[in-house]
Design a protein around this motif. Sequence first.
Motif, mmCIF file in Angstrom:
data_model
loop_
_atom_site.group_PDB
_atom_site.id
_atom_site.type_symbol
_atom_site.label_atom_id
_atom_site.label_comp_id
_atom_site.label_asym_id
_atom_site.label_seq_id
_atom_site.Cartn_x
_atom_site.Cartn_y
_atom_site.Cartn_z
ATOM 1 N N GLN A 466 0.826 -1.208 0.000
ATOM 2 C CA GLN A 466 0.000 0.000 0.000
ATOM 3 C C GLN A 466 0.865 1.264 0.000
ATOM 4 O O GLN A 466 0.598 2.222 0.730
ATOM 5 N N GLU A 469 -1.243 4.269 -1.282
ATOM 6 C CA GLU A 469 -2.329 4.482 -0.336
ATOM 7 C C GLU A 469 -1.848 5.188 0.933
ATOM 8 O O GLU A 469 -2.348 6.256 1.300
ATOM 9 N N SER A 518 -5.173 -0.717 -2.617
ATOM 10 C CA SER A 518 -5.904 0.399 -2.031
ATOM 11 C C SER A 518 -6.361 0.047 -0.615
ATOM 12 O O SER A 518 -6.225 -1.093 -0.166
ATOM 13 N N SER A 527 -5.679 1.929 -11.293
ATOM 14 C CA SER A 527 -6.811 2.296 -10.441
ATOM 15 C C SER A 527 -7.037 3.808 -10.443
ATOM 16 O O SER A 527 -6.179 4.582 -10.021
ATOM 17 N N LEU A 530 -7.150 5.182 -6.665
ATOM 18 C CA LEU A 530 -5.856 5.209 -5.994
ATOM 19 C C LEU A 530 -4.952 6.281 -6.597
ATOM 20 O O LEU A 530 -4.244 6.996 -5.881
ATOM 21 N N LYS A 533 -5.744 9.837 -5.336
ATOM 22 C CA LYS A 533 -5.279 10.099 -3.960
ATOM 23 C C LYS A 533 -3.826 10.544 -3.984
ATOM 24 O O LYS A 533 -3.436 11.483 -3.290
ATOM 25 N N ASN A 595 -11.787 8.783 -2.595
ATOM 26 C CA ASN A 595 -10.544 9.544 -2.481
ATOM 27 C C ASN A 595 -10.677 10.977 -2.965
ATOM 28 O O ASN A 595 -9.787 11.805 -2.713
#
Length: 875
Positions: A466, A469, A518, A527, A530, A533, A595
Amino acid sequence: MQTHFRVLCYQQPALNAMRRVSTSSLILTAVYLVQSLHVLAGQSFWPAAVPLAVRSPYFNCWLPTGQGTNPTARWPQFWNFPSGSNGVDNLGWEGLARVDGTTYQWLGDWSSESNHGFNPAQLTNIQITPTRTIFQVEAGPMSLNITYLTPIEPSDWVRQCIPFSYVALEAASTDGKPHDFQVYADISAEWLSGDRTSDAAWNTTMTGNVIYHEISLNHPTPFKEISGQANDGIMFHAMTNAMTNGASSTYHTNSDATCRGQFLNYGALTNGLNTVFGSILSSATPVFALAVDLGPISSTFSPIPNGEAQLRSPYFITEFATPTDVISEFLSDYDTANQRAQALDQKILRDASNISTEYADLVSLAARQAFGGIDITISNGTDGHWNTSDIMIFMKDIGNTRRVNPVEVLYQAFPTFLYLNASFGKPLLAPLFEYQDSPQFTLQYAAADLGNSYPIASGDNASHSQGIEQTGNMLIMTLAHARISGDGSLISQHYGLLKSWANYLINNILFPTSAQQSADLENIVNSTNLSVKGIIGIRAMAEMSEAFGQAGDATFYGSQAMALITEWESLALDSDRQHLLLDYADDTSWGLMYNLYADRLLGFNLVNSSIYAAQTTFYEALPVSRFGLEINSARTSSGESAWLLFTAATASVSNWTKSMISMAWSRASFNQTPEVWSTDYDIFEGTITGGSASPGQGAMFAPLVLSIPNTTILFPVLTGPNAPTHKSTNTAAIVGGTVGGICVVGLVIFAAVLARQRSHIPLRRGLLGRTKDLTRKVDPFPLNVNPTESVFTSVSGEIGRKPPSQPHRPRTVVTASTVPEVPSPQDVPGGDPEQSGLSSSRSAMEELRNEMTILRRVLLSVRTDITAPPPVYEG
């Protein structure tokens, strides 16, 4: 005649940074009811469990209410009660009231074990507010109002971390006549350990002001959990010593049948202490009972409270020398604590009700659950005094794992802390920063947590999936905290680390590979959610650089963010540009774009407003199941309440925000599954898939935070030219260390405290360590300091004071003209363009972007995963 009595739950903190936190609270008042749930006319919000004493990961007591049962005729239980068996998750807590010689049970389930001659009290209503759970019951000719109050003290961290929880009982005659009235509560040693065969010992102390039972394990095991409960605690059950206005207090320690039988037959206890110690549960289960005889009354003068405590050491120990001191203080403070709680409830409910009544229910249930996942701690300095500049808050991943400060859960819960007092942000993030800004941490992206065995914060240097993330989460939370609190110390102390994270994102976010996961555990190539973000995280770095006076960095990161968002928009929309895709080039895919909330929260407007409008329209057209929308098109039955509320806060029309809130409310009020409100569930059946009792439910406050004004970010005075500093670490208190806690329980005048035992260092007599200056220490980052006085003289000093609230403060930290916005990819990596250039450039790029979309989709259809990252920026 009028009189009153109080009950409290107390949790005592651990005595040093190497301790773990163990907390349980127990408030015992028994009323047995045989009333069906449907008798509560007008009751619409009925969750599967309601909070009784919820203040920390180990002081976490709930009352199951679902599946057609009578809540006040059940045993309270630890947060993980669905996983227990054979009563291992019960927290023995019995409450009885005696009216004119007839005994009624208002809490606990003792009467179901055999016919003890109790009469059922009748439940007439339950009300849940952010700080209180209020039961209304009828016991013969008396009406009882039983309030379980776990205070939330956003601006007084000493009081906030005292592991107490009140139980207040108000009684009034329903026929206008006086009635002879006695009340009783006991707790068992089940609060001490998940191993019910463990042996315990106890004693009772009575002073002029308080009476308390103290219970501990004979062989505590430091840093060990059994069934989620700490195994090294000391519990106190306390009450005020009522000897005035005709009232009298009595106590007893013996088997449950003996203590409860005494009250049943005589309305009083014998002040006896059975010192034949034994196991927590046995054929003669020991209980620790307290009772008050109020004599003939028509109403009580005021209610009765309950409380709890915790460890690393817990912050409140800077003010109290002994358990008696903190118990006395907590009990005597009930009236004002109740006033503060009611004022806070009114504010939260007023703000939430402006959105919807269902939303008020959600934040009421979420507030204590979010705070129930944390411990506020302080370290002991080398001079033997408490180091008041070293305050850290540790969070447990309740309901999923034992992870310490899990970043994605902290990110979910962050809106609660930002709303109530953004100064919570620094001590929540500080342990993560201190560990990662030390030589022990070698990853180029942010850690996912500080270890896997709460309360031992050992640090976590292992690679994980991650990277985008958690790195994005850290950058976003750091700026959000600084913007609202005005405290720039985390930015100045860890500026180099923040830059390295932003550089990692630049090189990894636009085309996430399957190696990137994520927060909702998806490993989706390219993604959309993701990627955005990460872009918002880079934009956050630009603003932190600007606020910190690093103009070159601000220009670079601003340019990168604008170039990347332009690329992202060309990839993320479907071919008709009607909604965002789950992954680029798959027009059949979609997802909750939770997000985007960070873009709203930080006020960047990085994503075009037309995209928000199109996305809202798209959501409105989706079929909605019984419990709302799934997380994305690839997981057709998976719901997630935290991400649902983040998404609701991004809606371009308020009606759709209300609709998504209503979806979350439907699941929160579902009571056919035994649980403490879970974040993860099946949207068709409502069954739990994870996250029971998770502090991540603090996400319910996401819409409210959007109305919180920002303030100017202020920084400590730093030495050296220009000044970004790479903080000197203090990881000794974290790595290889632990947070410790204590539990307390009480009723009317009853309180219980669970104190953590040390393993390597013996407990000192000055357990709670009083400082010389006994003036109450409030939030070290108060909300009412004039910003002109918040000029910092040292990095280690108290910083982050928030100026008084200003009603029309803009949602920016600095003016728009001072934050460089780079309009097009050609300007990367530098320059100082005007905002007007951004608008014209975006307009000029529109046609080209549309024309390139088809080509990009063709390329993406044959694109293979990139396993090696692109070159890293070395600026």
